[in-house]
Design a protein around this motif. Structure first.
Motif, PDB file in Angstrom:
ATOM      1  N   LYS A 104       0.833  -1.203   0.000  1.00 19.36           N
ATOM      2  CA  LYS A 104       0.000   0.000   0.000  1.00 19.36           C
ATOM      3  C   LYS A 104       0.867   1.251   0.000  1.00 19.36           C
ATOM      4  CE  LYS A 104      -3.327   2.579   2.828  1.00 19.36           C
ATOM      5  NZ  LYS A 104      -4.074   2.631   4.116  1.00 19.36           N
ATOM      6  N   ARG A 105       1.951   1.216   0.765  1.00 23.14           N
ATOM      7  CA  ARG A 105       2.807   2.405   0.843  1.00 23.14           C
ATOM      8  C   ARG A 105       3.483   2.695  -0.492  1.00 23.14           C
ATOM      9  NH1 ARG A 105       4.550   6.089   3.946  1.00 23.14           N
ATOM     10  NH2 ARG A 105       6.585   7.027   3.635  1.00 23.14           N
ATOM     11  N   LEU A 106       4.038   1.667  -1.143  1.00 22.24           N
ATOM     12  CA  LEU A 106       4.686   1.890  -2.430  1.00 22.24           C
ATOM     13  C   LEU A 106       3.673   2.387  -3.456  1.00 22.24           C
ATOM     14  CD1 LEU A 106       7.095   1.829  -4.298  1.00 22.24           C
ATOM     15  CD2 LEU A 106       6.739  -0.645  -4.610  1.00 22.24           C
ATOM     16  N   HIS A 107       2.490   1.793  -3.479  1.00 21.33           N
ATOM     17  CA  HIS A 107       1.438   2.255  -4.391  1.00 21.33           C
ATOM     18  C   HIS A 107       1.124   3.733  -4.148  1.00 21.33           C
ATOM     19  CE1 HIS A 107      -2.452   2.547  -6.472  1.00 21.33           C
ATOM     20  NE2 HIS A 107      -2.898   3.098  -5.355  1.00 21.33           N
ATOM     21  N   THR A 108       0.999   4.105  -2.873  1.00 20.49           N
ATOM     22  CA  THR A 108       0.680   5.497  -2.528  1.00 20.49           C
ATOM     23  C   THR A 108       1.767   6.441  -3.017  1.00 20.49           C
ATOM     24  OG1 THR A 108      -0.541   4.760  -0.564  1.00 20.49           O
ATOM     25  CG2 THR A 108       0.148   7.060  -0.623  1.00 20.49           C
ATOM     26  N   GLN A 109       3.018   6.058  -2.842  1.00 19.38           N
ATOM     27  CA  GLN A 109       4.128   6.909  -3.270  1.00 19.38           C
ATOM     28  C   GLN A 109       4.170   7.055  -4.786  1.00 19.38           C
ATOM     29  OE1 GLN A 109       6.083   8.558  -1.058  1.00 19.38           O
ATOM     30  NE2 GLN A 109       4.817   7.655   0.538  1.00 19.38           N
ATOM     31  N   ILE A 110       3.925   5.952  -5.505  1.00 24.18           N
ATOM     32  CA  ILE A 110       3.912   6.009  -6.974  1.00 24.18           C
ATOM     33  C   ILE A 110       2.790   6.920  -7.452  1.00 24.18           C
ATOM     34  CG2 ILE A 110       3.584   4.666  -9.089  1.00 24.18           C
ATOM     35  CD1 ILE A 110       4.730   2.232  -7.528  1.00 24.18           C
ATOM     36  N   ALA A 111       1.600   6.706  -6.882  1.00 34.89           N
ATOM     37  CA  ALA A 111       0.435   7.471  -7.331  1.00 34.89           C
ATOM     38  C   ALA A 111       0.601   8.962  -7.092  1.00 34.89           C
ATOM     39  CB  ALA A 111      -0.822   6.953  -6.617  1.00 34.89           C
ATOM     40  N   GLU A 145       5.566   1.097   6.970  1.00 37.68           N
ATOM     41  CA  GLU A 145       5.232  -0.324   6.966  1.00 37.68           C
ATOM     42  C   GLU A 145       6.320  -1.176   7.599  1.00 37.68           C
ATOM     43  OE1 GLU A 145       4.594  -1.029   2.820  1.00 37.68           O
ATOM     44  OE2 GLU A 145       6.691  -0.751   2.267  1.00 37.68           O
ATOM     45  N   GLY A 146       7.172  -0.553   8.433  1.00 42.83           N
ATOM     46  CA  GLY A 146       8.281  -1.262   9.047  1.00 42.83           C
ATOM     47  C   GLY A 146       7.845  -2.274  10.086  1.00 42.83           C
ATOM     48  N   ALA A 159       8.484   4.723 -15.649  1.00 45.43           N
ATOM     49  CA  ALA A 159       7.094   4.557 -16.086  1.00 45.43           C
ATOM     50  C   ALA A 159       6.804   3.109 -16.449  1.00 45.43           C
ATOM     51  CB  ALA A 159       6.796   5.483 -17.259  1.00 45.43           C
ATOM     52  N   SER A 160       7.721   2.488 -17.165  1.00 48.23           N
ATOM     53  CA  SER A 160       7.498   1.107 -17.578  1.00 48.23           C
ATOM     54  C   SER A 160       7.541   0.151 -16.396  1.00 48.23           C
ATOM     55  CB  SER A 160       8.534   0.685 -18.619  1.00 48.23           C
ATOM     56  OG  SER A 160       9.843   0.694 -18.055  1.00 48.23           O
ATOM     57  N   TYR A 161       8.237   0.536 -15.338  1.00 49.04           N
ATOM     58  CA  TYR A 161       8.384  -0.330 -14.177  1.00 49.04           C
ATOM     59  C   TYR A 161       7.266  -0.114 -13.154  1.00 49.04           C
ATOM     60  CZ  TYR A 161      10.589  -2.495 -10.062  1.00 49.04           C
ATOM     61  OH  TYR A 161      10.857  -3.259  -8.953  1.00 49.04           O
ATOM     62  N   PHE A 162       6.901   1.150 -12.895  1.00 44.63           N
ATOM     63  CA  PHE A 162       5.980   1.460 -11.807  1.00 44.63           C
ATOM     64  C   PHE A 162       4.532   1.680 -12.234  1.00 44.63           C
ATOM     65  CE2 PHE A 162      10.007   3.121  -9.830  1.00 44.63           C
ATOM     66  CZ  PHE A 162      10.030   2.251  -8.754  1.00 44.63           C
ATOM     67  N   LEU A 163       4.284   1.851 -13.541  1.00 44.41           N
ATOM     68  CA  LEU A 163       2.935   2.198 -13.993  1.00 44.41           C
ATOM     69  C   LEU A 163       2.340   1.094 -14.859  1.00 44.41           C
ATOM     70  CD1 LEU A 163       3.530   5.944 -15.036  1.00 44.41           C
ATOM     71  CD2 LEU A 163       2.847   5.045 -12.783  1.00 44.41           C
ATOM     72  N   THR A 164       1.011   1.051 -14.869  1.00 45.18           N
ATOM     73  CA  THR A 164       0.304   0.135 -15.765  1.00 45.18           C
ATOM     74  C   THR A 164       0.397   0.658 -17.197  1.00 45.18           C
ATOM     75  OG1 THR A 164      -1.795   1.314 -15.620  1.00 45.18           O
ATOM     76  CG2 THR A 164      -1.335  -0.329 -13.905  1.00 45.18           C
ATOM     77  N   PRO A 165       0.033  -0.141 -18.207  1.00 40.82           N
ATOM     78  CA  PRO A 165       0.018   0.362 -19.587  1.00 40.82           C
ATOM     79  C   PRO A 165      -0.875   1.589 -19.767  1.00 40.82           C
ATOM     80  CG  PRO A 165      -0.097  -2.031 -19.569  1.00 40.82           C
ATOM     81  CD  PRO A 165      -0.225  -1.594 -18.144  1.00 40.82           C
ATOM     82  N   GLN A 166      -1.837   1.769 -18.871  1.00 45.77           N
ATOM     83  CA  GLN A 166      -2.728   2.924 -18.936  1.00 45.77           C
ATOM     84  C   GLN A 166      -2.162   4.139 -18.195  1.00 45.77           C
ATOM     85  OE1 GLN A 166      -3.862  -0.250 -17.870  1.00 45.77           O
ATOM     86  NE2 GLN A 166      -4.306  -0.669 -20.050  1.00 45.77           N
ATOM     87  N   GLY A 167      -0.949   3.994 -17.646  1.00 40.65           N
ATOM     88  CA  GLY A 167      -0.299   5.112 -16.976  1.00 40.65           C
ATOM     89  C   GLY A 167      -0.697   5.299 -15.525  1.00 40.65           C
ATOM     90  N   GLN A 168      -1.317   4.296 -14.917  1.00 41.02           N
ATOM     91  CA  GLN A 168      -1.728   4.383 -13.524  1.00 41.02           C
ATOM     92  C   GLN A 168      -0.710   3.673 -12.621  1.00 41.02           C
ATOM     93  OE1 GLN A 168      -4.534   6.237 -12.740  1.00 41.02           O
ATOM     94  NE2 GLN A 168      -4.394   6.662 -14.938  1.00 41.02           N
ATOM     95  N   ALA A 169      -0.689   4.055 -11.357  1.00 44.22           N
ATOM     96  CA  ALA A 169       0.184   3.381 -10.392  1.00 44.22           C
ATOM     97  C   ALA A 169      -0.191   1.912 -10.282  1.00 44.22           C
ATOM     98  CB  ALA A 169       0.068   4.052  -9.027  1.00 44.22           C
ATOM     99  N   LEU A 170       0.787   1.038 -10.213  1.00 44.70           N
ATOM    100  CA  LEU A 170       0.501  -0.384 -10.078  1.00 44.70           C
ATOM    101  C   LEU A 170      -0.384  -0.631  -8.866  1.00 44.70           C
ATOM    102  CD1 LEU A 170       4.015  -1.953 -10.791  1.00 44.70           C
ATOM    103  CD2 LEU A 170       2.023  -1.930 -12.312  1.00 44.70           C
ATOM    104  N   PRO A 171      -1.437  -1.402  -9.004  1.00 46.07           N
ATOM    105  CA  PRO A 171      -2.349  -1.643  -7.876  1.00 46.07           C
ATOM    106  C   PRO A 171      -1.649  -2.375  -6.737  1.00 46.07           C
ATOM    107  CG  PRO A 171      -3.363  -2.272  -9.966  1.00 46.07           C
ATOM    108  CD  PRO A 171      -1.925  -2.023 -10.256  1.00 46.07           C
ATOM    109  N   VAL A 172      -2.177  -2.171  -5.540  1.00 45.46           N
ATOM    110  CA  VAL A 172      -1.672  -2.893  -4.375  1.00 45.46           C
ATOM    111  C   VAL A 172      -1.805  -4.398  -4.629  1.00 45.46           C
ATOM    112  CG1 VAL A 172      -2.035  -3.336  -1.917  1.00 45.46           C
ATOM    113  CG2 VAL A 172      -2.286  -1.027  -2.829  1.00 45.46           C
ATOM    114  N   GLY A 173      -0.767  -5.135  -4.319  1.00 43.86           N
ATOM    115  CA  GLY A 173      -0.773  -6.583  -4.498  1.00 43.86           C
ATOM    116  C   GLY A 173      -0.216  -7.063  -5.813  1.00 43.86           C
ATOM    117  N   THR A 174       0.025  -6.153  -6.767  1.00 44.59           N
ATOM    118  CA  THR A 174       0.626  -6.541  -8.042  1.00 44.59           C
ATOM    119  C   THR A 174       1.979  -7.191  -7.793  1.00 44.59           C
ATOM    120  OG1 THR A 174      -0.432  -4.684  -9.162  1.00 44.59           O
ATOM    121  CG2 THR A 174       1.442  -5.709 -10.277  1.00 44.59           C
TER     122      THR A 174
END
Length: 610
Positions: free
Chosen positions: A198-205, A604-605, A217-232
């Protein structure tokens, strides 16, 4: 002129210490006029929620604590195999490079404070400015400082990474397990993937600059340009190959050859290019320095020396607080424990405690801005700044009302004509702690500076933007700023890895540290006071609302303190800023059964021990 200003400050203290003590104990005051809240820069590491279910973790043999559960597990794995605290820290740092890339990684730097059971050592892995750096590199054509984000994003802000050389230096002295073995948990995770938290997703978004970096972008975002969902399930085979090369060939695999060349190429080819060269990278050297240590009541506190300001500033804060207590027992923080809070968070610091700590911090931050920098380039009189007689003169400036903005003092032995560093106060970083079966302990603060650093990514990792920790203004009124940019220089830091000892027995009491940029000093001060003065367990000391002053108003953690506390401080003349104070503190402390640890509920430590 300086002498007359000091005389004015002392004479303006219209009450004596005994009157201050009486006033703090609850005597009447008159509300001050309303103040305008000072403007502060936003925190790059935004909050991802406060975990209310945190409890202290107990162990009898060893303990590891880091900013992500996967990193902590890697550290515990090394300790279970008989590894040393530095072995655990290396394993945790390697995993953090994968799971917490916004805060730390192999493209950044670190300060390491190490206790081997006999002595405290300080390992400096701070980044250095390239040979091509110059004092005007963060100024526009008009000679004015450019906006921070313009300086941060791109190759211009990248310093030579230092964390791997520092870890290598410490491992050669204190490692118990083979270097190669320490990277295996991170390599496995990078190849097999890990779930986006959740924390990494929040930071990306929240990061608007990621789309501008093709690799990110290719690493952290979906093909639609959104932050990778939690749990990906996120894999990083490039980082796995990089870590495997480092594991096989040592840190030379990073500082020489293809990885080094790729860093240089990326920095130079960016739209905002830097001057990083192969000679800069291959020539980097970590340094072993003398830790700064001082007494606080019955404890001995050790911290990081310059180029970090953290060790000196923490010692100054505690020293001023003890000087106040010596002047009047009523000003002893041990008599000002936390009080019940109406916010539902349990307890909060008393207004008397916040007042004293914030005032002491103002004085420490004023000295920090003027005197502290890389001691290889600027003479830093640590002895004068941490002298008990000097603490007493600084404590004499603390009155019943807030002093507002403090001025730097004049400690004995300093004769430099310097201008203060007026740079904005910025925030990021990560913290690692461990104690091992052999009696060793580590406190390590590690950083890429702002969230996701420079946003320059290569070989699976992100490069730092630590050069923005230098002053953008090299001089003022003809006087140089100590923290000005110079080739080969290390920027001043606030990182404050800290070790606390019992003065009589010499026994280690606690390892403490936090991320948080220039607020680190506030977080470590709160944690140390919570542990030793208020006798809180590590988890409660960390969970206590954050507060303090960086000499720009008094900061209180938004949503964590009561309106009553805010009003009481306003009545004492404090300009209040209710802001996010996203610490990431880790504490491991000794108890009657062995070790007890806590991790910051704001991130999340976790802590794990056996």
């Amino acid at each position: 002129m300086i002498i007359s200003l000091r005389a004015k400050n002392n004479s303006a203290r219209v009450i004596g210490v005994s009157a201050l003590a009486l006033w703090l104990s609850g005597c009447g005051t008159e509300p001050s006029a309303p103040h305008k809240t000072p403007e502060l820069p936003p925190a790059p590491e935004i909050s991802s929620g406060f975990r209310s279910d945190m409890a202290p973790v107990h162990a009898t043999r060893h303990m590891a604590a880091a900013a992500n559960p996967l990193a902590t597990a890697a550290g515990q794995q090394m300790l279970r195999r008989g590894g040393s605290a530095i072995d655990a820290a290396i394993a945790m740092q390697a995993v953090l490079a994968l799971v917490e890339p916004q805060a730390s990684g192999i493209g950044g730097g670190a300060f390491i404070l190490y206790w081997d059971g006999k002595q405290v050592q300080a390992f400096d892995g701070r980044e250095t400015a390239p040979a091509g750096a110059n004092t005007r590199m963060f100024q526009g054509a008009d000679g004015q400082p450019i906006p921070f984000t313009e300086a941060q994003i791109g190759g211009r802000s990248v310093g030579v990474p230092g964390v791997l050389r520092a870890l290598e230096m410490a491992h050669k002295q204190h490692g118990k397990l083979p270097w190669r073995d320490l990277f295996q948990p991170a390599i496995q995770l990078a190849n097999q993937g890990f779930p986006v938290s959740k924390r990494l997703h929040t930071q990306i978004a929240a990061d608007k600059f990621i789309p501008g970096s093709p690799e990110m972008a290719s690493y952290f975002l979906t093909p639609q340009g959104q932050a990778l969902p939690v749990g990906t399930l996120l894999k990083n085979p490039e980082l796995a190959r990089t870590l495997d090369a480092i594991a096989t060939r040592g840190a030379d695999a990073f500082y020489q050859g293809a990885v080094a060349q790729a860093m240089v190429d990326k920095v130079g080819a960016h739209a905002r290019p830097g001057t990083l060269s192969l000679a800069d990278v291959s020539g980097y050297r970590a340094r072993e320095r003398q830790a700064v240590c001082g007494d606080y009541k019955e404890w001995r506190v050790c911290g990081m020396p310059p180029p970090s300001s953290g060790g000196v500033a923490v010692l100054q804060t505690l020293g001023i607080l003890e000087a106040l207590q010596r002047q009047s027992p009523a000003l002893d923080l041990a008599r000002m424990p936390p009080v019940p809070s109406s916010t539902g968070t349990g307890v909060e610091p008393s207004s008397s405690a916040v007042h004293l700590i914030a005032e002491a911090e103002r004085l420490a931050y004023a000295d920090r801005a003027l005197y502290l920098a890389d001691s290889d380039f600027v003479p830093v009189n640590v002895k004068g700044l941490t002298d008990k007689a000097y603490y007493a003169t600084r404590a004499a400036l603390v009155g019943e009302k807030s002093m507002g903005r403090a001025e730097a003092g004049i400690p004995a032995g300093i004769n430099l004509a310097l201008a203060p560093d007026r740079s904005a106060l910025r925030i990021s970083t990560s913290q690692i702690a461990a104690v091992d079966d052999q009696g060793g302990a580590i406190s390590m603060t590690t950083s890429v500076e702002a969230a996701f650093g420079s946003h320059v990514m290569t070989h699976g990792f992100i490069l730092n933007n630590q050069l923005t920790d230098f002053s953008f203004v090299p001089e003022e009124n003809g006087k140089p700023v100590a923290n000005r940019i110079e080739p080969g220089k290390r920027p001043r830091s606030s990182m404050a890895p800290t070790l606390v000892f019992d003065r009589k027995s010499g026994e280690l009491v606690a390892t403490v540290g936090s991320p948080g940029g220039s607020q680190i000093i506030e977080y470590v001060n709160k944690s140390v006071v919570g542990l030793v003065d208020w006798k809180l367990n590590p988890q409660d000391a960390i969970s206590l609302p954050n507060f303090g002053s960086r000499n720009v108003g008094t900061e209180l953690e938004a949503g964590m303190v009561s309106p009553s506390l805010v009003q009481q401080l306003k009545d004492r003349g404090h300009e209040i800023s209710l802001i996010e104070m996203t610490s990431g503190t880790q504490i491991i402390a000794r108890d009657e059964n062995g070790w007890v640890a806590g991790a910051d509920p704001r991130r999340e430590g976790t802590a794990l021990g056996d």
